[in-house]
Write a protein that holds these residues in place. Sequence first.
Motif, short mmCIF file in Angstrom:
data_model
loop_
_atom_site.label_atom_id
_atom_site.label_comp_id
_atom_site.label_asym_id
_atom_site.label_seq_id
_atom_site.Cartn_x
_atom_site.Cartn_y
_atom_site.Cartn_z
N MET A 59 7.59 3.27 11.01
CA MET A 59 7.69 1.83 10.76
C MET A 59 7.86 1.55 9.27
O MET A 59 8.64 0.67 8.87
CB MET A 59 6.44 1.13 11.30
N ILE A 60 7.16 2.31 8.43
CA ILE A 60 7.27 2.12 6.98
C ILE A 60 8.66 2.52 6.49
O ILE A 60 9.29 1.80 5.71
CB ILE A 60 6.17 2.92 6.26
N HIS A 61 9.12 3.67 6.96
CA HIS A 61 10.47 4.11 6.59
C HIS A 61 11.51 3.12 7.10
O HIS A 61 12.49 2.80 6.40
CB HIS A 61 10.73 5.51 7.19
N GLY A 62 11.30 2.61 8.30
CA GLY A 62 12.22 1.63 8.86
C GLY A 62 12.28 0.35 8.04
O GLY A 62 13.35 -0.27 7.89
N ASN A 76 0.79 -1.23 0.00
CA ASN A 76 0.00 0.00 0.00
C ASN A 76 0.82 1.28 0.00
O ASN A 76 0.30 2.34 -0.37
CB ASN A 76 -0.94 0.01 1.21
N HIS A 77 2.08 1.21 0.42
CA HIS A 77 2.85 2.44 0.56
C HIS A 77 4.21 2.40 -0.14
O HIS A 77 4.51 3.28 -0.95
CB HIS A 77 3.04 2.74 2.05
N ILE A 78 5.02 1.38 0.14
CA ILE A 78 6.34 1.32 -0.49
C ILE A 78 6.21 1.07 -1.99
O ILE A 78 7.10 1.41 -2.76
CB ILE A 78 7.21 0.25 0.20
N SER A 79 5.08 0.51 -2.39
CA SER A 79 4.86 0.24 -3.81
C SER A 79 4.91 1.51 -4.66
O SER A 79 5.15 1.45 -5.87
CB SER A 79 3.50 -0.44 -4.01
#
Length: 376
Positions: A136-139, A100-103
């Motif tokens: 958490m996503i950046h990590g 959902n995000h890193i994509s």
Amino acid sequence: MSKITVGAYEGSIYREGAGWTVALSLGFKPDGTRNRIKRKGRTRAEAKDRIKQAVADMEKGVKRDHGYTVARAVNDLIETLAAGGLSDASIVGYRSYAANHISKIGAVKVADLTPDQVEKWLMTLRGTMASRTLGMIHGLLTRALDRAARFDKVDRNVSRLVATPKGKSKGRPSKSMTLDQAKAVLAEAAKPEHRFGPYVILAITTGLRTEELRALTWDDVDLTTGTVYVLRADREGGDTKTKKSRRGLGIAHTAVSALTAHKARQAGEKLIAGEAWKNNGLVFARPDGSGYRSQTAAYHFRKVLAAAGLNADEWTPRETRHCFVSIMSDQEVPIEVIADLCGHASSAVTNEVYRHQLKPVRRDATAHMDRIFGAA
């Protein structure tokens, strides 16, 4: 065609097709054939930059994979974590972040990713999520690129050059049920048609964290003495949140009754499932013995609340813990005792996290004088 020198290597640069090609001679291979390296670019400058990067990678031992994307790097990390025994709930969460995000930057080649791209990507997310989630996503991206660097896919981790921005302001604060609401929910949860009812009852009457409830096994429960031992949690590594979170708790009679009936029902489900039964020993499990994910637990939790007459969409499972603290405080239970029951490192933690649920203990001077000397 013209000559070019890059470090200790000589070669030539020339037009080819619609762009430019640089070819360097690296000497000879062990079999006696010439060892050459080529890079292409749309412009002369781009071709030179690419050959310089190729030489730098070669000298550092970097095996740059120009088809290796951010999405592949993140997926490889998640697969490694899953194989290493990371909890299913954590893997599901990471896959969700990736999809959902890193994509949004997933198609970018790891070798081409720049700090500026990472920063711009994070800035597009900051208005849609809390700072903790954004971190958490950046990590996850940072860990994936660390792994890529270890396997010589890239020579530096550009994600580490970017600070995580602050996310949106906090959402609504957690709230607690009133005593009447809690009683209504407990009465509804005790009905036999609610298979998930015992979870709700134990949650409200003990204040256990949702991840502690999901990881609870029958070996941790002594129905004879009415005791629950909290030894693990559905978290990475399986450990409880803090060392003090490992604790033993007496449980209310209503919880003992609910768990006794639940254990009997589960025994019947085990017989029906036969060889398909997942023998995890979990107290709160699906009809085949497998554990609940956090999202599924939340779904069944809200079904019980809706049946009790509450607006289920306004509540989350973790708020049963706030409910527990509020009821204990209203009954004049000292904050130090509440902290021990909740498994907090100190009462200061309880006061900070649950200050809205704690009953004020300070009284003004007049109230003290009335109590000591009697009202006039």
